[in-house]
Scaffold this motif. Structure first.
Motif, PDB file in Angstrom:
ATOM      1  N   GLY A 284       1.890  45.294  11.719  1.00  0.00           N
ATOM      2  CA  GLY A 284       2.315  44.293  12.628  1.00  0.00           C
ATOM      3  C   GLY A 284       2.442  42.817  11.729  1.00  0.00           C
ATOM      4  O   GLY A 284       1.716  42.634  10.871  1.00  0.00           O
ATOM      5  N   PHE A 285       3.370  42.144  12.226  1.00  0.00           N
ATOM      6  CA  PHE A 285       3.518  40.643  11.717  1.00  0.00           C
ATOM      7  C   PHE A 285       3.163  39.790  12.726  1.00  0.00           C
ATOM      8  O   PHE A 285       3.711  39.617  13.783  1.00  0.00           O
ATOM      9  CB  PHE A 285       5.004  40.503  11.105  1.00  0.00           C
ATOM     10  CG  PHE A 285       5.087  40.664   9.778  1.00  0.00           C
ATOM     11  CD1 PHE A 285       5.129  39.906   8.519  1.00  0.00           C
ATOM     12  CD2 PHE A 285       5.308  42.146   9.405  1.00  0.00           C
ATOM     13  CE1 PHE A 285       5.175  40.255   7.425  1.00  0.00           C
ATOM     14  CE2 PHE A 285       5.318  42.314   7.773  1.00  0.00           C
ATOM     15  CZ  PHE A 285       5.384  41.354   6.988  1.00  0.00           C
ATOM     16  N   ALA A 286       2.114  38.834  12.725  1.00  0.00           N
ATOM     17  CA  ALA A 286       1.884  37.990  13.429  1.00  0.00           C
ATOM     18  C   ALA A 286       1.804  36.453  12.922  1.00  0.00           C
ATOM     19  O   ALA A 286       2.094  36.426  11.641  1.00  0.00           O
ATOM     20  CB  ALA A 286       0.161  38.096  13.818  1.00  0.00           C
ATOM     21  N   GLY A 292       8.015  32.287  10.051  1.00  0.00           N
ATOM     22  CA  GLY A 292       8.704  33.123   9.070  1.00  0.00           C
ATOM     23  C   GLY A 292       8.993  34.642   9.116  1.00  0.00           C
ATOM     24  O   GLY A 292       9.579  35.274   8.349  1.00  0.00           O
ATOM     25  N   ARG A 293       8.442  35.155  10.358  1.00  0.00           N
ATOM     26  CA  ARG A 293       8.075  36.441  10.415  1.00  0.00           C
ATOM     27  C   ARG A 293       9.708  37.216  10.245  1.00  0.00           C
ATOM     28  O   ARG A 293       9.967  38.086   9.797  1.00  0.00           O
ATOM     29  CB  ARG A 293       7.441  36.870  11.564  1.00  0.00           C
ATOM     30  CG  ARG A 293       5.844  36.307  11.393  1.00  0.00           C
ATOM     31  CD  ARG A 293       5.396  36.269  12.827  1.00  0.00           C
ATOM     32  NE  ARG A 293       5.991  35.694  13.593  1.00  0.00           N
ATOM     33  CZ  ARG A 293       5.968  35.469  15.187  1.00  0.00           C
ATOM     34  NH1 ARG A 293       5.146  36.242  15.836  1.00  0.00           N
ATOM     35  NH2 ARG A 293       6.709  34.513  15.860  1.00  0.00           N
ATOM     36  N   VAL A 452       6.317  45.831  13.018  1.00  0.00           N
ATOM     37  CA  VAL A 452       6.582  45.105  14.544  1.00  0.00           C
ATOM     38  C   VAL A 452       6.264  43.780  14.325  1.00  0.00           C
ATOM     39  O   VAL A 452       5.295  43.617  13.769  1.00  0.00           O
ATOM     40  CB  VAL A 452       5.412  45.941  15.422  1.00  0.00           C
ATOM     41  CG1 VAL A 452       5.315  45.190  16.886  1.00  0.00           C
ATOM     42  CG2 VAL A 452       5.684  47.308  15.576  1.00  0.00           C
ATOM     43  N   ILE A 453       7.141  42.960  14.637  1.00  0.00           N
ATOM     44  CA  ILE A 453       6.926  41.470  14.905  1.00  0.00           C
ATOM     45  C   ILE A 453       6.895  41.185  16.236  1.00  0.00           C
ATOM     46  O   ILE A 453       7.664  41.517  17.188  1.00  0.00           O
ATOM     47  CB  ILE A 453       8.209  41.007  14.292  1.00  0.00           C
ATOM     48  CG1 ILE A 453       8.384  41.011  12.667  1.00  0.00           C
ATOM     49  CG2 ILE A 453       8.002  39.181  14.532  1.00  0.00           C
ATOM     50  CD1 ILE A 453       9.837  40.560  12.144  1.00  0.00           C
ATOM     51  N   ALA A 468      -0.455  41.756   9.158  1.00  0.00           N
ATOM     52  CA  ALA A 468       0.183  40.715   8.223  1.00  0.00           C
ATOM     53  C   ALA A 468       0.265  39.537   9.081  1.00  0.00           C
ATOM     54  O   ALA A 468       1.212  39.309   9.977  1.00  0.00           O
ATOM     55  CB  ALA A 468       1.382  41.074   7.445  1.00  0.00           C
ATOM     56  N   VAL A 469      -0.284  38.361   8.478  1.00  0.00           N
ATOM     57  CA  VAL A 469      -0.207  37.187   9.251  1.00  0.00           C
ATOM     58  C   VAL A 469       0.608  36.004   8.188  1.00  0.00           C
ATOM     59  O   VAL A 469       0.355  35.925   7.086  1.00  0.00           O
ATOM     60  CB  VAL A 469      -1.756  36.702   9.554  1.00  0.00           C
ATOM     61  CG1 VAL A 469      -1.587  35.289  10.482  1.00  0.00           C
ATOM     62  CG2 VAL A 469      -2.557  37.567  10.131  1.00  0.00           C
ATOM     63  N   MET A 470       1.601  35.344   8.940  1.00  0.00           N
ATOM     64  CA  MET A 470       2.451  34.265   8.200  1.00  0.00           C
ATOM     65  C   MET A 470       1.997  32.949   8.759  1.00  0.00           C
ATOM     66  O   MET A 470       1.691  32.870   9.940  1.00  0.00           O
ATOM     67  CB  MET A 470       3.605  34.559   8.258  1.00  0.00           C
ATOM     68  CG  MET A 470       4.032  36.047   7.517  1.00  0.00           C
ATOM     69  SD  MET A 470       5.691  36.221   7.468  1.00  0.00           S
ATOM     70  CE  MET A 470       6.350  34.704   6.327  1.00  0.00           C
ATOM     71  N   CYS A 471       2.238  31.735   7.936  1.00  0.00           N
ATOM     72  CA  CYS A 471       1.759  30.582   8.252  1.00  0.00           C
ATOM     73  C   CYS A 471       3.040  29.806   7.385  1.00  0.00           C
ATOM     74  O   CYS A 471       3.011  30.009   5.996  1.00  0.00           O
ATOM     75  CB  CYS A 471       0.651  30.156   8.006  1.00  0.00           C
ATOM     76  SG  CYS A 471       0.463  28.284   8.422  1.00  0.00           S
TER      77      CYS A 471
END
Length: 508
Positions: A284-286, A292-293, A452-453, A468-471
């Motif tokens: 998962g992309f959070a 930027g996901r 999954v985003i 996976a976490v993005m900022c």
């Protein structure tokens, strides 16, 4: 009391479909009345009758106690009924004021456009809404939230006393939702009645006074929003109780790495992003909006060019410059905007399913192998539980959840090993969400690699084996899935502006 709008025993039939079966609904002045139900429950058909888009086949509609039968949207507007559609109907090259009064622009004594009055009239509506917005601003330059406000102002310019809002927060962030809710509270105070349609259950308690639930074209019941537990409303919607337990990540220690991304970069958007996903894994992309996901997924799929980084599929370096390259490498991408980028909505289910593999169904003489196409489409209809009268049904007539399943069928037929799902349940009701979750889990169990985003943290936590976490374009951490990770853990990384990534979990 006299209601603003009443619908009593409403019937509507389409060829082969009994869409509404004696449905009742009413709206009081100064209330927010939520209209809930799974996709296909009949909500859209009911509000289209109310808005003069469809004519009912039975029952009666009343406005201020008087029987009415609006035969067009303009007639409904003249009755004080306005609609804010989920897909905004604005012209980006015109100003906010021009959009509000298009076709009704004020004229001076010479019959010329009175631009000063046009802007003043728009400013007066914005003032009534307590909205700080320049009437001369070009709509295309506004945020989605501000465009939504222009749509509301446009409806109010018709002196609407009943406003229908269809998924108004679907594309808004939390701050923008708060701003919209302040506008709604102001409208309530002025006596405007609002029919509010949303799949976001948490919004019910925040904004609505009553909730009416529909299921399979029938009226189920009306309850007090504050006094009724969310689980009870969900049970009314789906006819059963829906509970979602956190995922139990499988043991993938011996699994093959299916996709490996190293140092992925794109100027101003994503910076040195690295991750890997194993066969049978759901990653998962959070992150917050703008993290930027989607940009990462589009760069991996070749939809946007990358400035740096490498991509390996099953250990082999691949050069992906276009979506065609990605598909050849076994990667399928399900866009967050399925209607524009995932489906040909005027076409039927059969044609959409075979779209990515059409060359296999054309003879040497250029004739389509119709029987084979129908057979394969019917196979996926059965396998994925797509609810459709037949494989020849136009996709635009299917519910959001079933449209999403058609997109999945297209990529499964293409035999993609790696599937990227961007907001897979956006605009999909709670029951259909559960079906999509089970389908993704089944695909992973069969060995597919899934990314999954999602902007919904409960969804990410429900589905992901790792998160996976993005900022701000950077990958700030990778967390284990399951009960060991909390929303607070995710939000800490989603607001971490430090460029260094701290991997967590068994494998990053």
């Amino acid at each position: 009391m006299t209601y603003l709008v009443e619908m009593d025993g409403i019937e509507k039939r389409f060829p082969g479909v009994h869409a509404l079966k004696s449905v009742s609904f009413d709206l009081k002045p100064g209330e927010v009345h939520a209209l809930m139900g799974e996709n296909g429950a009949g909500k859209s058909t009911l509000i289209k009758i109310m808005a003069g888009i469809y004519r009912n086949d039975g029952g009666e509609m009343r406005v201020d106690g008087n029987p009415v039968a609006p035969a067009s949207p303009r007639e409904a507007q003249n009755l004080g009924i306005g609609v804010i559609h989920q897909e905004l109907a604005l012209m980006n090259d015109l100003t906010a004021a021009q959009n509000i009064f298009i076709g009704r622009e004020p004229r001076n004594r010479l019959g010329l456009l009175d631009e000063r009055k046009l802007n003043a009239d728009a400013a007066a509506i914005f003032k009534m809404m307590n909205l700080d917005l320049d009437p001369r601003a070009q709509v295309g330059s506004l945020t989605i939230a501000k465009q939504q406000m222009v749509e509301i102002a446009k409806a109010l310019s018709f002196r609407s006393r009943a406003l229908i809002m269809d998924e108004p927060t679907a594309a808004l962030n939390d701050a923008e939702v708060a701003e919209l809710f302040e506008i709604i509270r102001g409208l309530k105070a002025d006596g405007v009645g609002i029919i509010y349609i949303s799949h976001k259950m948490d919004e019910l308690k925040r904004i609505s006074d009553r909730v009416t639930v529909m299921r399979d074209g029938e009226y189920v019941g009306t309850v007090d929003a504050n006094a009724t537990p969310i689980n009870q409303i969900i049970a009314m919607m789906v006819g059963r109780e829906v509970t979602e337990e956190p995922v139990v990540p499988p043991d993938l220690s011996a699994a093959e790495v299916a996709l490996e991304v190293e140092g992925l970069s794109r100027a101003g958007e994503i910076f040195d992003v690295s991750f890997s996903v194993k066969k049978g894994e759901i990653l998962g992309f959070a992150g917050l909006m703008g993290a930027g996901r989607t940009e990462v997924s589009r760069a991996v799929f070749g939809a946007d060019p990358k400035d740096g980084g490498t991509i390996k599929v099953h250990g082999k370096l691949v050069n992906i410059k276009t979506p065609t390259d990605a598909v050849r490498a076994g990667i399928g991408y399900l866009s967050e905007d399925r209607k524009h980028f995932g489906l040909a909505t005027p076409m039927n289910v059969r044609d959409n399913v075979v779209m990515a593999t059409l060359s296999q169904y054309v003879t040497s003489l250029g004739i389509l192998k119709d029987a084979e196409m129908r057979k394969v489409a019917r196979g996926y209809i059965d396998q994925l539980g797509i609810r459709t009268p037949s494989e020849m049904q136009e996709v635009r007539l299917l519910s959001g959840g079933n449209q999403q399943k058609v997109v999945i069928a297209k990529w499964l037929l293409r035999d993609c090993d790696i599937l990227i799902f961007d907001e897979p349940t956006r605009g999909i009701d709670i029951g259909a969400k559960s079906e999509i979750y089970k389908l993704l889990e089944t695909l992973a169990a069969e060995g597919k690699t899934i990314i999954v985003i999602s902007s919904e943290l409960p969804e990410i936590m429900r589905l992901s084996h790792r998160i996976a976490v993005m900022c701000e374009g950077r990958l700030t951490g990778i967390l284990p899935g399951g009960a060991g990770t909390t929303q607070e853990d995710i939000m800490r990384l989603a607001t971490d502006r430090a460029p260094a990534m701290q991997p967590m979990g068994e494998h990053a």
